[in-house]
Write a protein that holds these residues in place. Structure first.
Motif, PDB file in Angstrom:
ATOM      1  N   GLU A   1       0.809  -1.229   0.000  1.00  0.00           N
ATOM      2  CA  GLU A   1       0.000   0.000   0.000  1.00  0.00           C
ATOM      3  C   GLU A   1       0.841   1.278   0.000  1.00  0.00           C
ATOM      4  N   TRP A   2       1.852   1.349   0.828  1.00  0.00           N
ATOM      5  CA  TRP A   2       2.665   2.560   0.957  1.00  0.00           C
ATOM      6  C   TRP A   2       1.804   3.763   1.316  1.00  0.00           C
ATOM      7  N   ALA A   3       2.292   4.983   0.984  1.00  0.00           N
ATOM      8  CA  ALA A   3       1.557   6.195   1.350  1.00  0.00           C
ATOM      9  C   ALA A   3       0.452   6.444   0.337  1.00  0.00           C
ATOM     10  N   GLY A   4      -0.772   6.590   0.807  1.00  0.00           N
ATOM     11  CA  GLY A   4      -1.914   6.739  -0.081  1.00  0.00           C
ATOM     12  C   GLY A   4      -2.480   8.141  -0.063  1.00  0.00           C
ATOM     13  N   GLU A   5      -3.225   8.460  -1.102  1.00  0.00           N
ATOM     14  CA  GLU A   5      -3.789   9.801  -1.207  1.00  0.00           C
ATOM     15  C   GLU A   5      -4.740  10.106  -0.057  1.00  0.00           C
ATOM     16  N   VAL A   6      -5.589   9.139   0.325  1.00  0.00           N
ATOM     17  CA  VAL A   6      -6.595   9.402   1.359  1.00  0.00           C
ATOM     18  C   VAL A   6      -6.372   8.599   2.630  1.00  0.00           C
ATOM     19  N   GLN A   7      -5.619   7.520   2.584  1.00  0.00           N
ATOM     20  CA  GLN A   7      -5.302   6.819   3.820  1.00  0.00           C
ATOM     21  C   GLN A   7      -3.979   6.076   3.674  1.00  0.00           C
ATOM     22  N   THR A   8      -3.299   5.929   4.815  1.00  0.00           N
ATOM     23  CA  THR A   8      -2.004   5.257   4.840  1.00  0.00           C
ATOM     24  C   THR A   8      -1.934   4.341   6.056  1.00  0.00           C
ATOM     25  N   PRO A   9      -2.009   3.010   5.849  1.00  0.00           N
ATOM     26  CA  PRO A   9      -1.828   2.076   6.965  1.00  0.00           C
ATOM     27  C   PRO A   9      -0.356   2.010   7.376  1.00  0.00           C
ATOM     28  N   LEU A  10      -0.112   1.959   8.658  1.00  0.00           N
ATOM     29  CA  LEU A  10       1.238   1.898   9.197  1.00  0.00           C
ATOM     30  C   LEU A  10       1.372   0.685  10.104  1.00  0.00           C
ATOM     31  N   LEU A  11       2.494  -0.005   9.969  1.00  0.00           N
ATOM     32  CA  LEU A  11       2.780  -1.199  10.754  1.00  0.00           C
ATOM     33  C   LEU A  11       3.912  -0.911  11.730  1.00  0.00           C
ATOM     34  N   GLY A  12       4.178  -1.909  12.582  1.00  0.00           N
ATOM     35  CA  GLY A  12       5.291  -1.792  13.505  1.00  0.00           C
ATOM     36  C   GLY A  12       4.818  -1.808  14.938  1.00  0.00           C
ATOM     37  N   ALA A  13       5.768  -2.044  15.844  1.00  0.00           N
ATOM     38  CA  ALA A  13       5.418  -2.133  17.259  1.00  0.00           C
ATOM     39  C   ALA A  13       4.746  -0.864  17.762  1.00  0.00           C
ATOM     40  N   ALA A  14       5.201   0.295  17.261  1.00  0.00           N
ATOM     41  CA  ALA A  14       4.627   1.556  17.735  1.00  0.00           C
ATOM     42  C   ALA A  14       3.168   1.711  17.323  1.00  0.00           C
ATOM     43  N   ALA A  15       2.767   1.035  16.242  1.00  0.00           N
ATOM     44  CA  ALA A  15       1.379   1.157  15.793  1.00  0.00           C
ATOM     45  C   ALA A  15       0.403   0.615  16.824  1.00  0.00           C
ATOM     46  N   SER A  16       0.832  -0.377  17.597  1.00  0.00           N
ATOM     47  CA  SER A  16      -0.061  -0.986  18.583  1.00  0.00           C
ATOM     48  C   SER A  16      -0.489   0.010  19.661  1.00  0.00           C
ATOM     49  N   GLY A  17       0.349   0.983  19.950  1.00  0.00           N
ATOM     50  CA  GLY A  17       0.035   1.938  21.005  1.00  0.00           C
ATOM     51  C   GLY A  17      -0.683   3.187  20.547  1.00  0.00           C
ATOM     52  N   LEU A  18      -0.929   3.314  19.250  1.00  0.00           N
ATOM     53  CA  LEU A  18      -1.595   4.504  18.743  1.00  0.00           C
ATOM     54  C   LEU A  18      -3.107   4.383  18.861  1.00  0.00           C
ATOM     55  N   ARG A  19      -3.754   5.475  19.262  1.00  0.00           N
ATOM     56  CA  ARG A  19      -5.207   5.515  19.383  1.00  0.00           C
ATOM     57  C   ARG A  19      -5.794   6.437  18.332  1.00  0.00           C
ATOM     58  N   LEU A  20      -7.092   6.346  18.130  1.00  0.00           N
ATOM     59  CA  LEU A  20      -7.748   7.267  17.201  1.00  0.00           C
ATOM     60  C   LEU A  20      -7.488   8.703  17.637  1.00  0.00           C
ATOM     61  N   GLY A  21      -7.099   9.543  16.688  1.00  0.00           N
ATOM     62  CA  GLY A  21      -6.815  10.945  16.983  1.00  0.00           C
ATOM     63  C   GLY A  21      -5.362  11.228  17.288  1.00  0.00           C
ATOM     64  N   ASP A  22      -4.569  10.189  17.606  1.00  0.00           N
ATOM     65  CA  ASP A  22      -3.136  10.410  17.817  1.00  0.00           C
ATOM     66  C   ASP A  22      -2.480  10.856  16.516  1.00  0.00           C
ATOM     67  N   ARG A  23      -1.371  11.553  16.657  1.00  0.00           N
ATOM     68  CA  ARG A  23      -0.659  12.066  15.488  1.00  0.00           C
ATOM     69  C   ARG A  23       0.552  11.213  15.156  1.00  0.00           C
ATOM     70  N   VAL A  24       0.771  11.076  13.857  1.00  0.00           N
ATOM     71  CA  VAL A  24       2.012  10.505  13.361  1.00  0.00           C
ATOM     72  C   VAL A  24       2.730  11.598  12.583  1.00  0.00           C
ATOM     73  N   TRP A  25       3.986  11.822  12.920  1.00  0.00           N
ATOM     74  CA  TRP A  25       4.784  12.852  12.258  1.00  0.00           C
ATOM     75  C   TRP A  25       5.643  12.205  11.175  1.00  0.00           C
ATOM     76  N   PHE A  26       5.599  12.808   9.993  1.00  0.00           N
ATOM     77  CA  PHE A  26       6.329  12.319   8.826  1.00  0.00           C
ATOM     78  C   PHE A  26       7.386  13.325   8.408  1.00  0.00           C
ATOM     79  N   ARG A  27       8.400  12.816   7.717  1.00  0.00           N
ATOM     80  CA  ARG A  27       9.356  13.686   7.031  1.00  0.00           C
ATOM     81  C   ARG A  27       9.182  13.502   5.527  1.00  0.00           C
ATOM     82  N   HIS A  28       9.268  14.596   4.798  1.00  0.00           N
ATOM     83  CA  HIS A  28       9.147  14.547   3.348  1.00  0.00           C
ATOM     84  C   HIS A  28      10.482  14.165   2.740  1.00  0.00           C
ATOM     85  N   ALA A  29      10.441  13.573   1.536  1.00  0.00           N
ATOM     86  CA  ALA A  29      11.680  13.149   0.885  1.00  0.00           C
ATOM     87  C   ALA A  29      12.485  14.326   0.364  1.00  0.00           C
TER      88      ALA A  29
END
Length: 401
Positions: free
Chosen positions: A338-366
């Motif tokens: 899937e990678w980064a999508g126009e309207v939604q982006t699923p994220l995996l990893g141990a940290a994903a388990s602790g994220l709740r609805l409304g939490d923020r994920v910070w990204f860096r642009h290429a």
């Protein structure tokens, strides 16, 4: 998560808690540290800020107020005109040739603009186009700059680097300089060359050690050839004109380009923001200063957190290096299908388990300035406070949009 990354996440979350996502931020402490580091690497030569890598007028003004920074390298002529009229700089070099007839006509009618802006030239055809729009007898004298092709050509049919100017040799540069200085209405003010194969190619691509070794060898061989050829070209051009500047380099080759005695100034901009492409360089890595946040809106599985949006893909080859990178919290990654999508982006990893609805994920642009094409404003974060500041887009300008 490492303590610095955890502290940064907490600070950014607190500074922007009152805002809805998507949010783009520039951490001023990191921005200023990067500006100081770049200036220290330029060996006392002034740095011309590359505006396409910033695209926020207030941040252009901020860096130009610092020691070691002087002038702007714009990416279009309409942008250059706007920056001069807005008082950002009275020394703007347009990095690419312009065929914008309206902007050329405007430039030719205004003595103040003509004195402040330098056009890029790599062919007599550019002079012909300008004269068609604004004949020399009816316009101000225009400043022009010759672009020397910096690519490496070690053998016939081998071209290493981007394809920019047709002017590659000292003979070609001298011939074009002679053509320019023989025509009324033009003043040859500068030379420019951008060594994209050195400044714009990281020598430590993630997970590709063999390729990284090949890039190191290429750059080690290509740089001396360019320095020798650029010095010869500058000498050939100076036989016809007293140049105000010779511009070269970029963030990725700051120290190497500054060592070339024929270069009088360096161009840089991406290093102010520290995008992910510079994680692949061994000579210097800027501190990440520009980030964007998206909110978690779904939990489709215990170890998956889905954010709204995310497909802020950078220009260039369609490959993973052009994807944004989930940065905070640490330990997130994309699904391979899937990678980064126009309207939604699923994220995996141990940290994903602790994220709740409304939490923020910070990204860096290429890439650096392209982030600003997605938002009307960036939040300038100073400590734990955030000040909204318009991007080019937010001020109504999409110069290449």
């Amino acid at each position: 998560m490492t303590a610095p990354r955890r502290n940064l996440r907490e600070r950014l979350d607190r500074a922007t808690a009152h805002l809805e996502t998507p949010i783009a931020v520039v951490d001023l402490a990191a921005f200023d540290a990067n500006a100081a580091a770049l200036a220290s690497r330029s060996r006392g030569k002034p740095i011309r800020v590359a505006s396409k890598s910033v695209r926020v007028r207030a941040l252009l003004e901020r860096v130009l107020a610092r020691p070691g920074w002087r002038g702007v390298m714009a990416y279009t002529l309409p942008e250059a005109i706007w920056l001069v009229r807005a008082g950002v700089s009275d020394d703007v070099l347009v990095a690419y040739p312009s065929a914008d007839r309206s902007a050329l006509a405007e430039l030719g009618k205004d003595d103040e603009l003509a004195a402040a802006i330098t056009l890029m030239i790599d062919s007599p055809a550019h002079l012909d186009l300008i004269d068609q729009v604004a004949p020399a007898s009816r316009r101000a004298e225009l400043r022009v700059c010759i672009e020397l092709d910096a690519s490496w050509r070690p053998a016939t049919q081998i071209h290493v680097g981007v394809r920019r100017s047709p002017v590659h040799s000292a003979v070609q540069a001298g011939a074009l300089a002679r053509r320019i200085t023989s025509r009324p209405g033009f003043r040859l003010a500068g030379m420019m060359s951008y060594e994209a194969h050195i400044a714009g190619v990281g020598d430590a691509p993630t997970g590709r050690a063999i390729r990284g070794g090949m890039i190191k060898v290429m750059q080690r061989l290509a740089l001396p050839e360019l320095i020798e050829r650029r010095q010869a070209a500058v000498s050939a051009v100076r036989e016809h004109a007293d140049l105000d500047f010779v511009n070269g380099g970029g963030t990725g080759s700051m120290a190497e380009t500054a060592a070339d005695p024929s270069v009088t100034e360096i161009a840089a901009g991406s290093g102010l923001y520290g995008p992910t492409l510079f994680d692949q360089y061994t000579n210097w890595q800027p501190t990440p200063a520009a980030l964007f946040a998206l909110s978690v809106v779904r939990r489709p599985a215990p170890r998956i957190a889905t954010v709204l949006g995310g497909g802020w893909i950078a220009s260039g080859p369609p490959e993973p290096s052009r994807q944004p990178t989930p940065y905070l919290p640490e330990g997130l990654k994309f699904r391979g299908d899937e990678w980064a999508g126009e309207v939604q982006t699923p994220l995996l990893g141990a940290a994903a388990s602790g994220l709740r609805l409304g939490d923020r994920v910070w990204f860096r642009h290429a890439k650096a300035g392209e982030l600003c094409e997605h938002v009307n404003e960036v939040q300038l974060v100073d400590g734990e406070s955030a000040t909204p500041t318009p991007t080019y887009r937010g001020e109504g300008h999409a110069f290449l949009g």
